[in-house]
Write a protein that holds these residues in place. Structure first.
Motif, PDB file in Angstrom:
ATOM      1  N   THR A 238      81.910  86.420 -73.122  1.00  0.00           N
ATOM      2  CA  THR A 238      82.785  85.982 -72.037  1.00  0.00           C
ATOM      3  C   THR A 238      82.288  86.490 -70.696  1.00  0.00           C
ATOM      4  OG1 THR A 238      84.624  86.089 -73.588  1.00  0.00           O
ATOM      5  CG2 THR A 238      85.168  85.940 -71.260  1.00  0.00           C
ATOM      6  N   ARG A 239      81.864  87.743 -70.665  1.00  0.00           N
ATOM      7  CA  ARG A 239      81.346  88.269 -69.395  1.00  0.00           C
ATOM      8  C   ARG A 239      80.108  87.488 -68.951  1.00  0.00           C
ATOM      9  NH1 ARG A 239      81.665  93.615 -71.006  1.00  0.00           N
ATOM     10  NH2 ARG A 239      79.615  94.191 -70.238  1.00  0.00           N
ATOM     11  N   VAL A 240      79.241  87.184 -69.894  1.00  0.00           N
ATOM     12  CA  VAL A 240      78.052  86.398 -69.558  1.00  0.00           C
ATOM     13  C   VAL A 240      78.460  85.022 -69.053  1.00  0.00           C
ATOM     14  CG1 VAL A 240      76.019  85.269 -70.520  1.00  0.00           C
ATOM     15  CG2 VAL A 240      76.540  87.630 -71.145  1.00  0.00           C
ATOM     16  N   LEU A 241      79.379  84.384 -69.749  1.00  0.00           N
ATOM     17  CA  LEU A 241      79.785  83.040 -69.338  1.00  0.00           C
ATOM     18  C   LEU A 241      80.494  83.071 -67.986  1.00  0.00           C
ATOM     19  CD1 LEU A 241      81.040  80.851 -72.303  1.00  0.00           C
ATOM     20  CD2 LEU A 241      79.062  80.594 -70.816  1.00  0.00           C
ATOM     21  N   ASP A 242      81.302  84.089 -67.755  1.00  0.00           N
ATOM     22  CA  ASP A 242      81.954  84.197 -66.449  1.00  0.00           C
ATOM     23  C   ASP A 242      80.917  84.282 -65.332  1.00  0.00           C
ATOM     24  OD1 ASP A 242      84.463  84.057 -67.528  1.00  0.00           O
ATOM     25  OD2 ASP A 242      84.807  86.212 -67.546  1.00  0.00           O
ATOM     26  N   ALA A 243      79.952  85.151 -65.547  1.00  0.00           N
ATOM     27  CA  ALA A 243      78.920  85.321 -64.519  1.00  0.00           C
ATOM     28  C   ALA A 243      78.105  84.052 -64.347  1.00  0.00           C
ATOM     29  CB  ALA A 243      78.011  86.499 -64.891  1.00  0.00           C
ATOM     30  N   ALA A 244      77.701  83.466 -65.464  1.00  0.00           N
ATOM     31  CA  ALA A 244      76.895  82.254 -65.392  1.00  0.00           C
ATOM     32  C   ALA A 244      77.667  81.133 -64.717  1.00  0.00           C
ATOM     33  CB  ALA A 244      76.459  81.830 -66.796  1.00  0.00           C
ATOM     34  N   ASP A 245      78.945  81.039 -65.029  1.00  0.00           N
ATOM     35  CA  ASP A 245      79.764  79.987 -64.446  1.00  0.00           C
ATOM     36  C   ASP A 245      79.772  80.079 -62.927  1.00  0.00           C
ATOM     37  OD1 ASP A 245      82.594  79.082 -63.397  1.00  0.00           O
ATOM     38  OD2 ASP A 245      82.209  77.993 -65.253  1.00  0.00           O
ATOM     39  N   ALA A 246      80.081  81.263 -62.433  1.00  0.00           N
ATOM     40  CA  ALA A 246      80.155  81.428 -60.975  1.00  0.00           C
ATOM     41  C   ALA A 246      78.803  81.147 -60.325  1.00  0.00           C
ATOM     42  CB  ALA A 246      80.636  82.839 -60.637  1.00  0.00           C
ATOM     43  N   LEU A 247      77.747  81.655 -60.929  1.00  0.00           N
ATOM     44  CA  LEU A 247      76.427  81.515 -60.314  1.00  0.00           C
ATOM     45  C   LEU A 247      75.902  80.083 -60.428  1.00  0.00           C
ATOM     46  CD1 LEU A 247      74.864  84.867 -61.547  1.00  0.00           C
ATOM     47  CD2 LEU A 247      75.357  84.242 -59.187  1.00  0.00           C
ATOM     48  N   PHE A 248      76.013  79.499 -61.611  1.00  0.00           N
ATOM     49  CA  PHE A 248      75.541  78.124 -61.789  1.00  0.00           C
ATOM     50  C   PHE A 248      76.281  77.184 -60.860  1.00  0.00           C
ATOM     51  CE2 PHE A 248      74.069  78.749 -66.465  1.00  0.00           C
ATOM     52  CZ  PHE A 248      72.869  79.229 -66.017  1.00  0.00           C
ATOM     53  N   TYR A 249      77.587  77.337 -60.803  1.00  0.00           N
ATOM     54  CA  TYR A 249      78.353  76.399 -59.986  1.00  0.00           C
ATOM     55  C   TYR A 249      78.030  76.578 -58.495  1.00  0.00           C
ATOM     56  CZ  TYR A 249      82.172  73.742 -58.000  1.00  0.00           C
ATOM     57  OH  TYR A 249      82.899  72.828 -57.283  1.00  0.00           O
ATOM     58  N   ALA A 250      77.864  77.812 -58.075  1.00  0.00           N
ATOM     59  CA  ALA A 250      77.651  78.056 -56.645  1.00  0.00           C
ATOM     60  C   ALA A 250      76.241  77.687 -56.196  1.00  0.00           C
ATOM     61  CB  ALA A 250      77.934  79.519 -56.320  1.00  0.00           C
ATOM     62  N   HIS A 251      75.250  77.947 -57.031  1.00  0.00           N
ATOM     63  CA  HIS A 251      73.862  77.802 -56.570  1.00  0.00           C
ATOM     64  C   HIS A 251      73.065  76.763 -57.334  1.00  0.00           C
ATOM     65  CE1 HIS A 251      74.767  81.486 -54.418  1.00  0.00           C
ATOM     66  NE2 HIS A 251      75.029  82.098 -55.558  1.00  0.00           N
ATOM     67  N   GLY A 252      73.636  76.188 -58.364  1.00  0.00           N
ATOM     68  CA  GLY A 252      72.874  75.262 -59.194  1.00  0.00           C
ATOM     69  C   GLY A 252      72.251  75.980 -60.377  1.00  0.00           C
ATOM     70  N   VAL A 253      71.915  75.213 -61.397  1.00  0.00           N
ATOM     71  CA  VAL A 253      71.428  75.813 -62.635  1.00  0.00           C
ATOM     72  C   VAL A 253      70.019  76.368 -62.465  1.00  0.00           C
ATOM     73  CG1 VAL A 253      70.727  75.269 -64.997  1.00  0.00           C
ATOM     74  CG2 VAL A 253      72.895  74.414 -64.113  1.00  0.00           C
TER      75      VAL A 253
END
Lengths: 215, 215
Positions: free
Chosen positions: A9-24
């Motif tokens: 969950t922590r990984v997904l939370d971080a990935a979610d914020a970063l992917f959405y904000a800056h692109g994959v």
DNA sequence: ACAGCGCGAGAACGACCGTTCTCACGAAGG
DNA sequence: CCTTCGTGAGAACGGTCGTTCTCGCGCTGT
């Protein structure tokens, strides 16, 4: 109370914020690792590759956004109001700080043909939205539900695109008003929706320099 | 007859095809160089950085697509038919092999906040489209041109998004039919377009888990 | 007390990125 | 002829990518 949640969950939370904000593609594994506060070894145990993180990121967005939309339209009494209410929900989303468009559209545009899994999740998300809209449209007792549902889907996605580029939430209300008109006056005067010409009087060709490169 | 064109054009041709097909970040300079058949030194003389190639790529797409659309709608007699004809043009575009969505939406989603120049070109492209649609709507003598133009823009962009994800050109015709209805019946029964509720009877709150992560 | 093991921290790896530099070659000028 | 310069081919550079490997620490069982 932050390090007690599951590492995935922590990984997904971080990935979610970063992917959405800056692109994959612009976000590296190390950045996710730092934001999640997780060792690289554990991260790769939860998700064997970056592609798996991307897929899980989109799948979770799918579940969450579907549930959120459902929860929102549950507050309306009739299917008609629920359909219109979806666009109020859109507007509230557009107004959130950090709104950067539809994660699925962005991911699809970025990875597109490159990732089969991403394509599948994006198509599934959009198909589910379309199915939900269709079920609501059918509840209104309108003449041609499939047709109206398809039009509402176009307005829905169009509002997202316009709001993304302009940065303004107005597109949600413009689309909602269009839905209201379409709900009121189902079919236009003449033709029914095939490939036929609108009114005639076409005079010049479509060819020329417009051949292969467009919008 | 291929090596006689200007090197900048060869570079832009190569970059255009590669960027559009695979995305901006997924295409490296070397790949553009190979496809253009140009030395790296010359490439960097034409375009001092990759960002300049991206910007030129989008600017040229802007010019070409504007001209192509203009050429297409010149074949219709009335503004109303021109507005509807824009969606026939969309459909023809969707049917082209290799169609992969709107290059501007894709680039904006990919680079987004990261590139100021890209943002400006994308906004300019969309603003020009909106202005053109508005001028046509004004020609139809409809009651509230700004409002209808905004709705048509939403349908335009929505058709592109839907066609991109589904891979089907049908969205163009669905959007065109919606435009026809909107042209026929300008304003809905009640309110005029503000933030007001559609019919009332809202019962539950909008909050809850739908807070920060959405579509 | 001590062997064994799982884990976190982070170095290492090969690949590729955008960009710059080297260098040999070929035409132009005196 | 020789010099000069612009060019093309491509090596080199520093950096970052996704992924794997190493190592040393702290726990566990007896």
């Amino acid at each position: 109370m932050d390090s007690e949640v599951e590492p995935d969950t922590r990984v997904l939370d971080a990935a979610d914020a970063l992917f959405y904000a800056h692109g994959v593609q612009a976000v590296g594994i190390d950045r996710i690792r730092d934001a999640a506060g997780v060792s690289l070894k554990r991260l790769y145990r939860c998700f064997p590759s970056k592609g798996d993180i991307v897929e899980a990121y989109l799948r979770r967005r799918d579940e969450i956004s579907r549930a959120a939309l459902e929860e929102h339209i549950a507050g309306y009494a009739t299917p008609r109001e629920q359909l219109l209410g979806m666009f109020e929900w859109l507007r509230a989303w557009f107004l959130q700080p950090g709104f950067r468009g539809c994660a699925f559209n962005n991911a699809f545009g970025e990875l597109g043909a490159g990732s089969e899994a991403v394509t599948e999740v994006v198509r599934g998300h959009k198909a589910a939205l379309r199915a939900r809209i269709l079920s609501l449209v059918e509840g209104t007792g309108v003449a041609d539900p499939e047709r109206l549902a398809a039009q509402i889907v176009v307005l829905f996605d169009g509002a997202i695109t316009v709001a993304t580029v302009t940065g303004s939430p107005d597109a949600a209300l413009q689309a909602r008003d269009a839905v209201a008109v379409l709900l009121e006056h189902g079919a236009p005067a003449g033709e029914s929706g095939g490939t036929g010409e609108p009114g005639g009087s076409r005079t010049s060709g479509t060819s020329g320099t417009s051949g292969s490169r467009d919008d």
